[in-house]
Design a protein around this motif. Structure first.
Motif, short mmCIF file in Angstrom:
data_model
loop_
_atom_site.label_atom_id
_atom_site.label_comp_id
_atom_site.label_asym_id
_atom_site.label_seq_id
_atom_site.Cartn_x
_atom_site.Cartn_y
_atom_site.Cartn_z
N LEU A 1 39.26 49.27 26.66
CA LEU A 1 39.48 50.72 26.65
C LEU A 1 39.45 51.35 28.05
CD1 LEU A 1 37.48 51.92 23.51
CD2 LEU A 1 39.96 51.93 23.83
N ILE A 2 39.06 50.59 29.07
CA ILE A 2 39.07 51.15 30.42
C ILE A 2 40.47 51.13 31.03
CG2 ILE A 2 36.68 50.42 30.80
CD1 ILE A 2 37.81 48.25 32.70
N GLU A 3 41.44 50.58 30.32
CA GLU A 3 42.77 50.39 30.90
C GLU A 3 43.40 51.65 31.49
OE1 GLU A 3 46.78 47.79 30.00
OE2 GLU A 3 45.37 48.19 28.38
N PRO A 4 43.25 52.85 30.86
CA PRO A 4 43.86 54.04 31.48
C PRO A 4 43.40 54.30 32.91
CG PRO A 4 43.18 54.52 29.23
CD PRO A 4 42.64 53.16 29.55
N ALA A 5 42.23 53.81 33.28
CA ALA A 5 41.73 54.04 34.64
C ALA A 5 42.62 53.40 35.69
CB ALA A 5 40.30 53.51 34.78
N PHE A 6 43.32 52.35 35.34
CA PHE A 6 44.19 51.68 36.30
C PHE A 6 45.49 52.47 36.51
CE2 PHE A 6 41.87 48.06 34.25
CZ PHE A 6 41.05 47.80 35.32
N ASP A 7 46.18 52.79 35.40
CA ASP A 7 47.50 53.42 35.50
C ASP A 7 47.45 54.91 35.83
OD1 ASP A 7 48.82 51.06 34.93
OD2 ASP A 7 48.87 51.44 32.76
N TRP A 8 46.39 55.59 35.42
CA TRP A 8 46.37 57.04 35.54
C TRP A 8 45.33 57.57 36.53
CZ3 TRP A 8 50.52 59.23 33.65
CH2 TRP A 8 51.20 58.60 32.61
N TYR A 9 44.57 56.66 37.13
CA TYR A 9 43.60 57.08 38.14
C TYR A 9 43.71 56.21 39.39
CZ TYR A 9 39.25 57.94 40.63
OH TYR A 9 38.34 58.24 41.60
N ALA A 10 43.45 54.92 39.28
CA ALA A 10 43.38 54.05 40.46
C ALA A 10 44.72 53.97 41.18
CB ALA A 10 42.90 52.66 40.05
N ARG B 1 36.74 54.97 31.75
CA ARG B 1 37.84 55.33 30.87
C ARG B 1 38.22 56.80 31.03
NH1 ARG B 1 40.92 54.70 26.44
NH2 ARG B 1 40.95 56.39 24.90
N ILE B 2 37.22 57.68 31.11
CA ILE B 2 37.50 59.11 31.20
C ILE B 2 38.25 59.45 32.49
CG2 ILE B 2 36.40 61.37 31.46
CD1 ILE B 2 34.33 60.48 29.41
N LEU B 3 37.97 58.75 33.58
CA LEU B 3 38.75 58.97 34.80
C LEU B 3 40.23 58.82 34.51
CD1 LEU B 3 36.63 57.07 37.49
CD2 LEU B 3 36.79 59.54 37.17
N GLY B 4 40.57 57.77 33.77
CA GLY B 4 41.97 57.56 33.42
C GLY B 4 42.49 58.57 32.42
N VAL B 5 41.66 58.93 31.44
CA VAL B 5 42.08 59.91 30.44
C VAL B 5 42.38 61.25 31.09
CG1 VAL B 5 41.31 61.27 28.46
CG2 VAL B 5 40.91 58.80 28.51
N PHE B 6 41.52 61.69 32.01
CA PHE B 6 41.75 62.97 32.68
C PHE B 6 42.97 62.91 33.60
CE2 PHE B 6 37.10 64.69 32.33
CZ PHE B 6 37.30 64.89 30.98
#
Length: 334
Positions: free
Chosen positions: A142-151, A271-276
């Motif tokens: 579930l941490i995957e969004p942190a890569f595409d949408w934050y990092a 995960r929230i880093l990526g969600v935001f």
């Protein structure tokens, strides 16, 4: 009048609220829309959750019924159109915990202790068989969004191999800390989803909103959501006090609970880093970027916990600090 507006009006007429005065209410990060309805001396809340935008009101109806059956204050469902995605709900008022604490900070401890007491009751409820289960493996993914949408938007050159390595480290840490303990979790239990209902007794004084994404997870998950809130700060002293209060109520081993709390917190905040980031870059909601520094601070606090040194190293190798947040604004991606 749009087709959806016409269907909404027809739903309200069928429910006996066709003549109600309708006032928009603040929404959340989803596509759901809310209105307060006033008709003579009665009020209700309309939830408009369009299925063509990925919404489904059936989980809300089902979970609300389960919670209410055990004496918790989920809103009653007065009427439902599960096909079109309309619900007519009991109006639990406007006394959100976040609003009350802003108006009177001296009430903070009382409210958060009440929330912890509600969660202590919730954890003893039977876990429905059809709730999604947060295993260590699932939570790691579930941490995957942190890569595409934050990092990556912030300039990280994280590779697929880097992602897999971090998944593996997270899964190992979570398996060690949470094991196979699973209880009924609300998932989004924070001060803007809790309402104070002082006219009710016991844990029913805590009104519940936004629980349709409930899961079977470790009990520390809801405590992290409550106490390490992306939208507001709690003092470390109060956070520790509420965790201690909860552990005293439940009989959990304090050290094991706090280890799980830190590991789950690290997973949730990453995960929230990526969600935001996604809410801003993909959905055009840049207001969520303002919360990212606080989420990062929560993440660093969790990763500073003894026993999470390897996880901290793995995270910092691929996830950058939030020092160029302008890159997460929609106009930066244009």
């Amino acid at each position: 009048m749009s087709d959806r507006a016409a269907r909404c009006t027809a739903f309200l007429e069928r429910a006996g609220w066709g003549d109600a005065i309708r006032t928009p209410l603040a929404g959340d990060a989803s596509a759901r829309r809310y209105e307060r309805l006033v008709a003579c001396d009665r009020t209700a809340v309309l939830m408009d959750a369009p299925a063509d935008q990925g919404q489904d009101v059936r989980p809300f109806v089902r979970i609300a019924g389960l919670l209410a059956a055990h004496g918790l204050s989920a809103p009653d469902v007065f009427a439902a159109d599960e096909v079109d995605g309309f619900l007519l709900l009991e109006d639990l008022g406007d006394a959100l915990f976040a609003r009350l604490v802003e108006q009177d900070p001296t009430r903070e401890t009382e409210l958060y202790r009440a929330a912890a007491e509600m969660l202590a009751i919730l954890r003893d409820l039977p876990v429905p068989d059809d709730l999604p289960t947060f295993t260590a493996q699932h939570m790691a993914r579930l941490i995957e969004p942190a890569f595409d949408w934050y990092a990556r938007p912030l300039g990280s050159t994280v590779t697929q191999s880097d992602q897999q390595a971090l998944f593996t480290v997270f899964e190992t840490v979570l398996q060690h800390t949470i094991g196979n303990v699973r209880v009924f979790c609300l998932r989004d239990c924070h001060a803007e989803n809790l309402l104070w209902l002082p006219e009710r007794g016991g844990t029913a004084r805590v009104g519940l909103l936004d629980f349709q994404d409930a899961v079977a997870a470790h009990p520390a998950y809801d405590m992290v959501s409550l106490l390490q809130d992306a939208r507001r700060d709690l003092s470390p002293t109060l956070e520790n006090e509420i965790v201690a209060h909860y552990v005293a109520l439940t009989g959990d081993d304090p050290d094991r609970f706090r280890a799980a709390y830190a590991a789950i917190g690290a997973q949730r905040h990453l995960r929230i880093l990526g969600v935001f980031g996604r809410l801003s870059l993909h959905f055009g909601k840049p207001q969520y970027v303002a919360f990212i520094p606080r989420v990062w601070r929560h993440l660093m606090t969790c990763l500073a916990t003894p026993g999470l040194e390897d996880l901290r190293t793995a995270v910092l190798q691929v996830v950058p600090e939030p020092d160029r947040l302008d890159r997460l604004k929609p106009d930066a991606a244009a």
